[in-house]
Design an enzyme around this catalytic site. Structure first.
Site, PDB file in Angstrom:
ATOM      1  N   CYS A   1       2.796   3.888  11.540  1.00  0.00           N
ATOM      2  CA  CYS A   1       2.997   3.773  10.789  1.00  0.00           C
ATOM      3  C   CYS A   1       3.617   4.330   9.961  1.00  0.00           C
ATOM      4  O   CYS A   1       2.953   5.448   9.945  1.00  0.00           O
ATOM      5  CB  CYS A   1       2.374   1.971  10.402  1.00  0.00           C
ATOM      6  SG  CYS A   1       1.639   2.003   9.205  1.00  0.00           S
TER       7      CYS A   1
ATOM      8  N   HIS B   1       1.086  -1.296  -0.120  1.00  0.00           N
ATOM      9  CA  HIS B   1      -0.068  -0.230   0.002  1.00  0.00           C
ATOM     10  C   HIS B   1       1.131   1.473  -0.560  1.00  0.00           C
ATOM     11  O   HIS B   1       1.756   1.306   0.696  1.00  0.00           O
ATOM     12  CB  HIS B   1      -0.585  -0.123   1.287  1.00  0.00           C
ATOM     13  CG  HIS B   1      -0.840  -0.563   2.767  1.00  0.00           C
ATOM     14  ND1 HIS B   1       0.256  -1.207   2.957  1.00  0.00           N
ATOM     15  CD2 HIS B   1       0.029   1.334   3.055  1.00  0.00           C
ATOM     16  CE1 HIS B   1       1.059  -0.998   4.275  1.00  0.00           C
ATOM     17  NE2 HIS B   1       1.063   0.681   4.230  1.00  0.00           N
TER      18      HIS B   1
END
Length: 694
Positions: free
Chosen positions: A211, A67
Site C-alpha cells: 500500500c 495513519h
C-alpha cells in the site's frame, strides 16, 4: 510497544468530541501533541488527510486506521479511540467504532515500523477487537493493545513487538514465509491439517501485498489472505512489500506456486518474477475484505489454464502498468508518475513566488540576490528571500518531471538520464513539453540498454557506471541536437498562443479545462489539465496566468457543490454523504477536487455530469473575466494573490450554483424513497460502493 501507547493516548468516549473522521483524527492527534509525540498539529493532520485522500482507511468490522508517515512526528506513536455511534472512514460495511491513529516519523527505523505493522495484523483478530470493545477503562485498552493479557488473541500475553509479522520477509529467511507461520509450525497450518492427512499435491499460491504507506493495509491484507487460505486448505506464502523493506520470495517457492495474487495500490516491485502464472490482480483493500473470493478466483484461473504472458523487459518497466494494459494506458501511467512527483515542487515554489510578489510588489523579481544584500528590517528583503527560494524550487519542475517519468518507465536507472534530459530542456527553453519528451526518451534509452546481453563480469558495474554514462550521453545528444530545438519552437508557439488568447477563444479554452478538471475528480484528465496550467507558470505570461486561475476555480466547484447540495436538499443524500458534505466545504475551498469522490463513487451518473456543468461555467467565466493566478494551489486562501479576485469568486460561486441545481434536479428525478426507508437505502448504498482513489 510499551512506549508507543499509554493510557493518555486512549479515548474511550471519542464520539463526545468527534463526529467525522477529520475530527476523530484531530482529537487523537491532540493527545499526541500533549505528550510531545507530534510537534505540529496542523502539519501532521495535513499528512493524515493526504494519506486518507489516497485511499479510505476504513475496514470491514468497524475499524478505522488513519495513519501516515510525517516529519512532524518525533517517535512512532499509536492513539486509540472508541466511538459508540461510529465514525465513517469509508468502509463498505459502515462506520468504525474502533479508531487507531498510527503516527510514524518520516525516517522511522525498521524495528518500529515492524511493530506498527504487527498491530495492523492483530486487527484481523476478532478476539482482539472484541476485547477492545469491552475494555472498561483507558489503561485496560492500552494494556490490551500492548499485548498484556489479550484474551482470545494470537499468542496471548505477548506484546506486538514480540509478535512475528509473518510473512515478514524483510527480516527473516524465506522458509519463515510459510503459510501463517506466526500461528505455529507449518505442519499445523498445512492444508486440512486438522481434518486429516494433507493432500499429496496441495494447491499453492504466492501473494504480494503493498500500500502507499506500507504500514497497515499491507500487513492486514497479508493476514486476511493467510486466514482465508487456511480455511480453504491452500498453502499460501505472502511477500509484504512494506515500509520496512522486503525480501524477495525464494524463486523455488514462486516456481512451485500454482497461482499468484497481487493485492496492491503501488506498483509491485520486480513483478516479472511472477510472469507465466495464473494471476489475480486487485487493490489492497480487496485483499483485506474479500480474500476467500480471490483465492477461489486464483483456483479457477489455474483450472482454466490462464497465465500471464512472460514480459520481454528485464526491469519493472512494464510493471508500471497492470497485466494487459495497452501502450496508451502505460504511457498515461508513466506521465502521471512524473506529474505526481512534480506537484510538490510546483506547490512549494509557486506559493513562495506568489507570496514574494504579494509582499514585495511586482518588481520583486528584479531584487538583488539575498545572499549579497539582505536587510533584516526591510520587508522587501523578506519578499525577495521568499521569491528567490521559490524560484529555485520551481527550477526543479522540468528536471523532476522528466526524471520521474523515466523512473516510472525504467525504475531507478532512469533517474539520471531523466534529470539530465530535463535540465537540457530548461537550458534550451523547451519548457514543460521538453521535460515530457526528455523523460520518455530517457526511459526508452534505459529500457533499450537493459535488453542488451551483457557478460557476467560487467553486470556489477552496469547500474552504477555503464547505464548512467551511456544513457545520459544519448539523451543529452538527442535533446541538444535532434528533438530539443523543434520542441522549444513548439513551446514558444504555445506560449505565444496563450498570450494572445482573448474573447471567444479564451472562453472555449476555459470550458474545456473546466470539463477536464471535473470529469474524473483528480484522475488522469484532471491531472493533465492541471499539469498544462502549472507548466505555464514556469515562464508566466498573462495568458498562462489566466489558465492557472481557470483550472483552480473549476477544480474547486465539485466538492463545494456537493457540500451545498447536501445542505439545501439533505434528504436526497445518505447519512454518510451528508457527513462527507460537511468536510467537502473545506476541501473545495482548499482546491482539493477529490473531496467530491465519495459522492461520485455512490452516484456517478448524476454527480459527474453536474460537476462538469458547473466546472465548464466557472472555467468560462474565469477566462472571460480575465482573472489571473500566480499560485499553483491554495483555493480561497490565495485570493489575495488572484487578479480580479471578486470576479474570480463570482465565477466559482456561479459554477457551484449550477452544479448544485443540476445534481439536485437529477437526484430528484429518480424514484423517490419513503422517508422511513431512506436510512435502509443509505445503509445499502454505503455497503455497495468503495470510494475510488485517483
Amino acid at each position: 510497544m510499551t512506549d508507543m501507547i499509554t493510557a493518555d493516548l486512549v479515548d474511550l468516549e471519542l464520539d463526545l468530541s468527534a463526529e467525522t473522521k477529520e475530527a476523530a483524527a484531530r482529537a487523537l492527534a491532540e493527545r499526541m501533541v500533549a505528550l510531545g509525540r507530534v510537534t505540529d498539529l496542523e502539519g501532521f493532520l495535513a499528512d493524515v488527510a493526504a494519506r486518507e485522500a489516497q485511499m479510505p482507511t476504513g475496514l470491514d468490522g468497524g475499524i478505522g486506521i488513519p495513519h501516515c508517515r510525517s516529519a512532524h512526528v518525533t517517535e512512532p506513536t499509536l492513539a486509540f479511540g472508541r466511538s459508540a455511534r461510529g465514525i465513517d472512514f469509508g468502509a463498505p460495511d459502515g462506520p468504525a467504532d474502533l479508531i487507531f491513529l498510527i503516527a510514524a516519523p518520516a525516517g522511522a527505523d525498521d524495528a518500529h515500523l515492524t511493530i506498527l505493522s504487527s498491530l495492523a495484523r492483530q486487527l484481523m483478530d476478532e478476539g482482539f477487537t472484541g476485547a477492545l470493545r469491552g475494555a472498561a477503562d483507558a489503561e485496560t485498552a492500552a494494556s490490551l493493545i500492548r499485548g498484556n493479557g489479550r484474551p482470545g488473541g494470537k499468542e496471548s500475553g505477548r506484546s506486538a513487538a514480540e509478535q512475528p509479522t509473518d510473512p515478514q520477509p524483510e527480516n527473516g529467511p524465506a522458509p519463515e514465509n510459510g503459510p501463517a507461520s506466526e500461528n505455529g509450525p507449518a505442519s499445523e497450518n498445512g492444508p486440512a491439517s486438522e481434518n486429516g492427512p494433507a493432500p499429496a499435491e496441495p494447491f499453492r499460491i504466492v501473494a504480494v501485498t503493498s500500500c502507499p504507506t506500507g504500514i497497515a493495509h499491507t500487513y492486514m491484507a497479508a493476514e486476511s489472505l493467510e486466514n482465508a487460505a487456511r480455511e480453504a486448505d491452500v498453502e499460501l506464502v505472502v511477500e509484504t512489500q512494506g515500509s520496512a523493506g522486503f525480501t524477495r520470495l525464494d524463486p523455488a517457492v514462486i516456481t512451485s506456486a500454482d497461482a499468484v495474487i497481487f493485492a496492491h495500490d503501488v506498483p509491485v516491485r520486480d513483478k516479472n518474477r511472477f510472469a507465466g502464472k495464473p494471476t489475480v490482480d486487485v487493490g489492497v483493500k480487496t485483499g483485506i475484505n474479500r480474500p476467500a473470493e480471490l483465492i477461489a478466483e486464483a483456483k479457477e484461473k489455474a483450472a482454466r489454464g490462464e497465465t500471464t504472458a512472460p514480459s520481454t523487459g528485464p526491469t519493472p518497466v512494464e510493471g508500471t502498468g497492470d497485466e494487459g494494459d495497452g501502450y496508451a494506458t502505460r504511457l498515461r501511467k508513466w506521465l502521471m508518475s512524473g506529474v505526481s512527483y512534480m506537484v510538490p515542487f510546483v506547490a512549494a515554489g509557486g506559493l513562495l513566488i506568489a507570496l514574494g510578489f504579494a509582499i514585495g510588489g511586482w518588481k520583486i523579481d528584479k531584487a538583488p540576490s539575498v545572499a549579497e544584500h539582505f536587510i533584516w528590517t526591510d520587508h522587501t528583503s523578506w519578499a525577495a528571500l521568499l521569491f528567490q527560494i521559490g524560484g529555485l524550487a520551481f527550477a526543479f519542475l522540468v528536471p523532476v518531471l522528466a526524471g520521474y517519468i523515466a523512473y516510472g518507465m525504467a525504475d531507478r536507472p532512469g533517474l539520471v538520464p531523466g534529470f539530465v534530459g530535463g535540465s537540457v530542456a530548461v537550458t534550451i527553453n523547451a519548457g514543460f513539453l521538453g521535460g515530457l519528451a526528455a523523460g520518455l526518451i530517457a526511459g526508452a534509452v534505459v529500457m533499450g540498454i537493459q535488453r542488451v546481453r551483457i557478460p557476467a563480469v560487467l553486470r556489477g558495474i552496469m547500474p552504477v557506471v555503464v547505464i548512467p554514462l551511456i544513457s545520459s550521453a544519448v539523451v543529452g545528444f538527442l535533446m541538444f541536437l535532434v528533438v530539443g530545438k523543434p520542441i522549444a519552437s513548439l513551446q514558444s508557439a504555445l506560449t505565444d498562443w496563450l498570450e494572445g488568447l482573448s474573447g471567444a477563444n479564451a472562453i472555449i479554452l476555459g470550458v474545456i479545462l473546466g470539463l477536464m478538471m471535473c470529469f474524473d475528480l483528480g484522475g488522469p484528465l484532471n491531472k493533465v489539465a492541471y499539469a498544462f496550467a502549472v507548466g505555464g507558470l514556469a515562464h508566466p505570461t498573462d495568458g498562462s496566468l489566466k489558465v492557472m486561475a481557470a483550472v483552480m476555480a473549476a477544480g474547486m466547484v465539485p466538492p463545494l457543490a456537493m457540500a451545498l447540495a447536501t445542505t439545501v436538499r439533505g434528504r436526497l443524500f445518505t447519512r454518510t454523504e451528508r457527513e462527507n458534505g460537511k468536510a467537502a466545504w473545506f476541501l473545495g475551498a482548499s482546491f482539493i477536487t477529490e473531496g467530491a469522490i465519495p459522492f461520485a463513487a455512490a452516484d456517478p451518473l448524476r454527480v459527474i455530469p453536474a460537476s462538469m456543468a458547473g466546472g465548464a461555467v466557472t472555467g468560462a467565466l474565469s477566462m472571460a473575466f480575465g482573472c489571473t493566478l500566480r499560485a499553483p494551489h491554495g483555493g480561497v486562501f490565495v485570493v489575495p494573490l488572484i487578479g480580479r479576485p471578486l470576479l474570480y469568486l463570482v465565477a466559482v460561486a456561479a459554477g457551484v450554483c449550477v452544479s448544485t441545481v443540476v445534481v439536485v434536479l437529477l437526484k430528484s428525478a429518480r424514484k423517490q424513497v419513503p422517508s422511513g426507508a431512506h436510512d435502509a437505502e443509505a445503509a445499502t448504498a454505503e455497503g455497495e460502493h468503495v470510494p475510488v482513489t485517483v
